[in-house]
Design an enzyme around this catalytic site. Structure first.
Site, PDB file in Angstrom:
ATOM      1  N   SER A 119      45.217 -15.108  -3.929  1.00 25.38           N
ATOM      2  CA  SER A 119      45.630 -15.250  -2.542  1.00 25.38           C
ATOM      3  C   SER A 119      46.504 -14.081  -2.138  1.00 25.38           C
ATOM      4  O   SER A 119      47.290 -13.565  -2.932  1.00 25.38           O
ATOM      5  CB  SER A 119      46.391 -16.562  -2.346  1.00 25.38           C
ATOM      6  OG  SER A 119      46.899 -16.645  -1.033  1.00 25.38           O
ATOM      7  N   SER A 120      46.386 -13.693  -0.875  1.00 26.97           N
ATOM      8  CA  SER A 120      47.261 -12.652  -0.332  1.00 26.97           C
ATOM      9  C   SER A 120      48.516 -13.238   0.299  1.00 26.97           C
ATOM     10  O   SER A 120      49.439 -12.510   0.639  1.00 26.97           O
ATOM     11  CB  SER A 120      46.501 -11.833   0.723  1.00 26.97           C
ATOM     12  OG  SER A 120      46.092 -12.684   1.791  1.00 26.97           O
ATOM     13  N   THR A 166      31.942 -40.987 -11.405  1.00 24.98           N
ATOM     14  CA  THR A 166      30.786 -41.047 -10.512  1.00 24.98           C
ATOM     15  C   THR A 166      31.333 -41.132  -9.092  1.00 24.98           C
ATOM     16  O   THR A 166      32.311 -41.851  -8.843  1.00 24.98           O
ATOM     17  CB  THR A 166      29.906 -42.283 -10.798  1.00 24.98           C
ATOM     18  OG1 THR A 166      30.682 -43.476 -10.645  1.00 24.98           O
ATOM     19  CG2 THR A 166      29.351 -42.225 -12.220  1.00 24.98           C
ATOM     20  N   HIS A 167      30.719 -40.397  -8.186  1.00 21.31           N
ATOM     21  CA  HIS A 167      31.197 -40.333  -6.796  1.00 21.31           C
ATOM     22  C   HIS A 167      32.661 -39.895  -6.737  1.00 21.31           C
ATOM     23  O   HIS A 167      33.420 -40.339  -5.858  1.00 21.31           O
ATOM     24  CB  HIS A 167      31.015 -41.675  -6.079  1.00 21.31           C
ATOM     25  CG  HIS A 167      29.599 -42.132  -6.010  1.00 21.31           C
ATOM     26  ND1 HIS A 167      28.752 -41.772  -4.990  1.00 21.31           N
ATOM     27  CD2 HIS A 167      28.867 -42.896  -6.869  1.00 21.31           C
ATOM     28  CE1 HIS A 167      27.552 -42.298  -5.197  1.00 21.31           C
ATOM     29  NE2 HIS A 167      27.608 -42.985  -6.339  1.00 21.31           N
ATOM     30  N   THR A 210       0.823  -1.213   0.000  1.00 20.64           N
ATOM     31  CA  THR A 210       0.000   0.000   0.000  1.00 20.64           C
ATOM     32  C   THR A 210       0.856   1.261   0.000  1.00 20.64           C
ATOM     33  O   THR A 210       0.525   2.254  -0.654  1.00 20.64           O
ATOM     34  CB  THR A 210      -0.941  -0.006   1.223  1.00 20.64           C
ATOM     35  OG1 THR A 210      -1.780  -1.166   1.153  1.00 20.64           O
ATOM     36  CG2 THR A 210      -1.799   1.245   1.254  1.00 20.64           C
ATOM     37  N   ASN A 231      -4.347  -4.068  -3.783  1.00 13.43           N
ATOM     38  CA  ASN A 231      -4.414  -5.509  -4.016  1.00 13.43           C
ATOM     39  C   ASN A 231      -4.481  -5.890  -5.492  1.00 13.43           C
ATOM     40  O   ASN A 231      -4.326  -7.077  -5.817  1.00 13.43           O
ATOM     41  CB  ASN A 231      -5.613  -6.103  -3.280  1.00 13.43           C
ATOM     42  CG  ASN A 231      -5.432  -6.072  -1.779  1.00 13.43           C
ATOM     43  OD1 ASN A 231      -4.337  -5.825  -1.288  1.00 13.43           O
ATOM     44  ND2 ASN A 231      -6.503  -6.315  -1.042  1.00 13.43           N
ATOM     45  N   SER A 250      -7.068  -0.717  -6.217  1.00 15.60           N
ATOM     46  CA  SER A 250      -6.707  -1.060  -4.844  1.00 15.60           C
ATOM     47  C   SER A 250      -5.251  -1.481  -4.867  1.00 15.60           C
ATOM     48  O   SER A 250      -4.737  -1.928  -5.904  1.00 15.60           O
ATOM     49  CB  SER A 250      -7.575  -2.211  -4.328  1.00 15.60           C
ATOM     50  OG  SER A 250      -7.013  -2.813  -3.176  1.00 15.60           O
TER      51      SER A 250
END
Length: 339
Positions: free
Chosen positions: A326-327, A195-196, A109, A150, A148
């Site tokens: 990487s630092s 697989t796996h 609203t 809505n 409205s």
């Protein structure tokens, strides 16, 4: 009221009234008292409404004004002033006047009233009236006529999503084409299929990338299919779907107007009461985007795994180095684009 005071600052103000009483609003603001109350009520994220949501909402207001003029309910002088004000916003003007936090009460609203007040005040100016008087153009009586929250808010969210969809589809098409290119380039390279995470059977690297293409194309089709449901609008439903306070012909006129404004294939729903109460279309569309996100994450993780190493990992592909990773480890590069 600290948020409103900060918003008003030390500048001049005007007093406006609503059913809760009197409140100060910045003198130069195009929004009014209900917007100011919403800023005070919802200091949640600091995020203002998305520009496409503003655009969609203002299109709804313009189409509604045109429909109400066509039914004879809205005075043509007032309606044309509202339409002119809407055109200014659609051209990029007054966007800084949409100030209610994106996270607000569920019905939206406050966003609806923010749009009503901005258009009413600008239309009043166009008719020679000062902001905040609402003698000629009233936010509720004229800008929100036959509407409205809505039906305005769900309709505008549907439109905003459809406005943003082409850019997403273009990006997905570009991604699929990039994978297609790599599928052709890598088609003769043999690698272990797993697989796996254990070696299983051989597979061509081109086949792996072709599968990514199939995934992106399928998810694109799913999103397009889900988006079709967003084209049915509940505008004209008003508060609960019955169309209370709207003229019988208003529903057809306002959707016809939105078709012309948006260029989208919009339509009426099968049942206004059902669509006004249901979030099903939004959930379905959101689900298609969520599924895309899951698939993209899966593909990104496959790419990271195949590029792991380079000395102790799989090191089957090499992702483009775009920044140091990487630092503490000079020369280290992470799969940042996949992430």
């Amino acid at each position: 009221m600290c948020e409103v005071n900060a918003m008003i600052g030390q500048g001049e103000t005007r007093l406006e009234h609503d059913p809760l009483g009197e409140m100060a609003v910045p003198r130069d603001a195009y929004y009014g008292v209900q917007t100011a109350r919403a800023v005070a009520n919802f200091p949640i994220s600091g995020m203002r409404p998305h520009p496409e949501w503003v655009r969609a909402t203002v299109m709804v207001k313009k189409a509604a004004a045109q429909a109400n003029m066509a039914t004879g309910r809205l005075d043509r002088t007032v309606g044309e002033a509202i339409a002119r004000a809407a055109d200014e916003v659609l051209a990029g003007g007054l966007r800084d006047q949409f100030v209610v936090d994106a996270f607000q009460a569920g019905a939206g609203t406050s966003h609806n009233m923010n749009a009503n007040e901005v258009l009413a005040n600008r239309a009043s100016e166009l008719l020679g009236e000062p902001k905040g008087t609402y003698r000629r153009v009233h936010p509720n009586d004229h800008v929100n006529m036959a509407q409205s929250s809505n039906d305005v808010i769900p309709t505008s969210i549907r439109l905003a999503a459809l406005f943003m969809l082409p850019a997403l589809l273009q990006s997905l098409d570009g991604l699929a084409e990039a994978f297609e290119q790599k599928a052709r380039e890598f088609d003769e390279i043999l690698k272990p299929g797993r697989t796996h995470l254990q070696d299983a059977v051989p597979i061509r690297l081109g086949q792996v990338f072709a599968a990514y293409v199939a995934t992106i194309r399928q998810r694109t089709r799913d999103i397009q299919s889900a988006a079709e449901l967003l084209g049915q609008l509940n505008i004209g439903a008003t508060a609960i779907g019955t169309g209370l306070n709207a003229e019988p012909e208003y529903r057809d006129l306002v959707i016809e107007g939105l078709r012309e404004l948006t260029g989208l294939p919009l339509r009426k729903p099968d049942d206004y009461i059902e669509i006004t109460r249901s979030m099903g279309d939004f959930a379905h569309f959101s689900g298609s985007l969520r599924t895309l996100a899951l698939e993209l994450s899966r593909i990104a993780n496959y790419l990271r795994r195949m590029s792991s190493g380079q000395r102790t990992g799989m090191a089957e592909i090499r992702l483009t180095a775009v920044k140091p990773g990487s630092s503490i480890l000079p020369g280290r590069v992470n799969a940042v684009m996949a992430e």
